[in-house]
Design an enzyme around this catalytic site. Sequence first.
Site, short mmCIF file in Angstrom:
data_model
loop_
_atom_site.label_atom_id
_atom_site.label_comp_id
_atom_site.label_asym_id
_atom_site.label_seq_id
_atom_site.Cartn_x
_atom_site.Cartn_y
_atom_site.Cartn_z
N GLY A 1 -4.39 10.49 0.82
CA GLY A 1 -5.10 9.89 2.55
C GLY A 1 -6.00 9.17 2.09
O GLY A 1 -6.14 7.86 3.30
N CYS B 1 -2.96 10.88 10.23
CA CYS B 1 -2.04 11.88 10.03
C CYS B 1 -1.66 13.22 10.05
O CYS B 1 -1.18 13.90 10.11
CB CYS B 1 -1.95 10.64 8.00
SG CYS B 1 -3.25 11.50 7.71
N HIS C 1 -0.48 16.84 3.41
CA HIS C 1 -1.51 17.82 4.13
C HIS C 1 -1.34 19.29 4.18
O HIS C 1 0.17 19.37 4.30
CB HIS C 1 -1.81 16.84 4.74
CG HIS C 1 -2.61 15.53 4.75
ND1 HIS C 1 -3.25 14.54 3.70
CD2 HIS C 1 -3.47 14.44 5.69
CE1 HIS C 1 -3.90 13.88 3.50
NE2 HIS C 1 -3.42 13.64 4.98
N GLY D 1 0.14 -1.27 0.12
CA GLY D 1 0.07 0.02 0.15
C GLY D 1 1.28 1.57 0.34
O GLY D 1 1.98 1.13 0.09
N ARG E 1 -10.99 17.62 1.89
CA ARG E 1 -10.49 16.95 0.33
C ARG E 1 -9.62 17.53 -0.03
O ARG E 1 -10.77 18.43 -0.66
CB ARG E 1 -11.16 15.57 0.06
CG ARG E 1 -10.08 14.73 -0.81
CD ARG E 1 -9.35 14.04 -0.11
NE ARG E 1 -9.38 12.42 1.12
CZ ARG E 1 -8.90 12.08 1.23
NH1 ARG E 1 -7.50 12.61 2.10
NH2 ARG E 1 -9.54 11.49 2.21
N1 LIG Z 1 -2.53 7.14 3.29
C1 LIG Z 1 -2.64 8.15 4.17
O1 LIG Z 1 -1.92 8.83 3.83
C2 LIG Z 1 -2.16 7.12 5.24
C3 LIG Z 1 -2.24 7.76 6.68
C4 LIG Z 1 -1.88 7.94 8.07
C5 LIG Z 1 -2.67 6.42 8.47
N2 LIG Z 1 -2.54 5.57 7.21
C6 LIG Z 1 -3.01 4.21 7.38
O2 LIG Z 1 -3.01 2.98 7.21
C7 LIG Z 1 -2.87 2.58 6.86
C8 LIG Z 1 -3.19 1.96 4.71
O3 LIG Z 1 -3.51 2.74 4.39
P1 LIG Z 1 -2.75 3.36 2.70
O4 LIG Z 1 -3.06 4.00 2.69
O5 LIG Z 1 -1.37 2.70 2.86
O6 LIG Z 1 -4.06 2.36 1.45
P2 LIG Z 1 -4.04 1.62 0.42
O7 LIG Z 1 -2.71 2.31 -0.18
O8 LIG Z 1 -4.59 1.35 0.13
O9 LIG Z 1 -2.54 0.01 1.22
C9 LIG Z 1 -3.59 -0.39 2.21
C10 LIG Z 1 -2.90 -1.67 2.14
O10 LIG Z 1 -3.46 -3.24 3.03
C11 LIG Z 1 -3.23 -3.93 2.39
N3 LIG Z 1 -5.27 -4.82 2.57
C12 LIG Z 1 -6.06 -4.39 2.10
N4 LIG Z 1 -6.70 -5.41 2.71
C13 LIG Z 1 -6.87 -6.17 3.11
C14 LIG Z 1 -6.99 -7.82 3.19
N5 LIG Z 1 -7.90 -7.93 3.70
N6 LIG Z 1 -5.68 -8.55 3.88
C15 LIG Z 1 -4.15 -8.05 3.92
N7 LIG Z 1 -4.15 -7.12 3.83
C16 LIG Z 1 -5.00 -5.97 2.95
C17 LIG Z 1 -3.20 -3.80 0.61
O11 LIG Z 1 -2.72 -5.12 0.51
P3 LIG Z 1 -3.26 -5.57 -1.38
O12 LIG Z 1 -2.72 -4.82 -2.09
O13 LIG Z 1 -3.06 -7.17 -1.39
O14 LIG Z 1 -5.00 -4.79 -1.81
C18 LIG Z 1 -2.41 -2.77 0.46
O15 LIG Z 1 -1.02 -3.58 1.01
C19 LIG Z 1 -4.65 2.53 6.56
O16 LIG Z 1 -5.25 2.06 7.34
C20 LIG Z 1 -4.67 4.09 6.95
O17 LIG Z 1 -5.85 4.69 7.08
C21 LIG Z 1 -2.85 6.06 6.01
#
Ligand SMILES: NC(=O)c1ccc[n+]([C@@H]2O[C@H](COP(=O)([O-])OP(=O)(O)OC[C@H]3O[C@@H](n4cnc5c(N)ncnc54)[C@H](OP(=O)(O)O)[C@@H]3O)[C@@H](O)[C@H]2O)c1
Length: 364
Positions: free
Chosen positions: A164, A133, A256, A15, A249
Amino acid sequence: MTTTDLRIAVAGATGAVGRELLTLLEARGTEIGELRLLASERSRGRTIEFAGRELTVQLLEDAAFDGIDVAFFSCGKERSKRYAPAAVERGALVIDNSSAFRLDADVPLIVPEVNAAAMPTGSGGAIIANPNCSTILMVVPLAPLHQAFGLESVVVSTYQAASGAGQKGIEALLGGVRSYMDGPTDGGAAGEATAGETEVFGHRLAFNLVPHIDTFADDGVTGEERKMVLETRKIMGLPELPVDVTCVRVPVLRCHSEAVTIATREAITPDLARAALQGAPGVRLVDDPTGLEYPMPVDADGVEPVLVGRVRDSAVFENGISFWLSGDQLLKGAALNAVQIFESYQDMCGPQAQLTAPAERRED
Ligand SMILES: NC(=O)c1ccc[n+]([C@@H]2O[C@H](COP(=O)([O-])OP(=O)(O)OC[C@H]3O[C@@H](n4cnc5c(N)ncnc54)[C@H](OP(=O)(O)O)[C@@H]3O)[C@@H](O)[C@H]2O)c1
């Protein structure tokens, strides 16, 4: 990778946050004996290069944490709730990026520059939560201001990038911009939201703003806004602090920004505030408006400190200032803060051996 016994798992390695985490671990030369990359069935078998080696992504499941010392979770709240306890049972220290445990009384919520003292001590088998974040980016400059002047209240509006919402947020914004400029390719009408934008943001994001992140509660406050209120209070140890938040957003890919106004107990001026912020841990002051220098998302991209500028008197609070910040929410807002938690934990708890779970727990 260098020779060490430390075994690390990254759940959500494919991710947006997981990839940043891997880049940071590699760039910081973290000594890792074994690195296990975990994701969903969709990514099982994919290979990711780390420190010159091809690592194969494995399925996120309980047994994937056998023998793991430290598990970084970045795969959403539901997966954290389901699998973090399994990692803890196996003796791992879990550093969780989701909102699953942040407000649990027995789970520390840590931004090392602000409340490293809340770090648990002792060996593995615990959860540390990484805050939201936007909250992280705000509390980094709030901490030195609170220390110098005493915070009385905070009013903040956020300008949150598409990433985000993860990898699909990035793709949805890019698709929306292409559709707006070149015409729709998904069967939709010209100028309207693409299916990707509707799915991720509820509306068109290209050349638009959406004042809605997470779900609305009955009082009209969104989940993202509530997180900023409650998490700020918990991290800063100010359970009654009035915090008024509007989360928006914006059509920015990464980083951000936030417009923040604070009221303080002690007299504060822009110069005094700048003096408190200058050199504060995790803060970089960028504040020369006449020279066109102020924080912007494009300048915060890939940068570790939170950029703070536009420091000026508040027109509302007698003891108050307003300022503007931009920060990389995938770095300090997520992956970097998680790595800093891990590094602080190592520093506070001594050598890596103390991260090792008791032998009997390892044999599960
Ligand atoms: N993006 C941000 O700015 C940010 C900031 C702070 C915190 N976060 C938090 O960090 C977390 C990840 O966010 P992200 O932005 O990196 O999301 P993302 O880009 O959508 O990535 C999600 C990750 O989770 C995996 N995943 C999804 N469903 C799954 C399942 N059923 N079993 C196992 N793995 C699964 C995905 O794997 P696949 O490749 O196999 O789908 C991918 O590796 C979230 O909790 C989010 O709230 C995000």
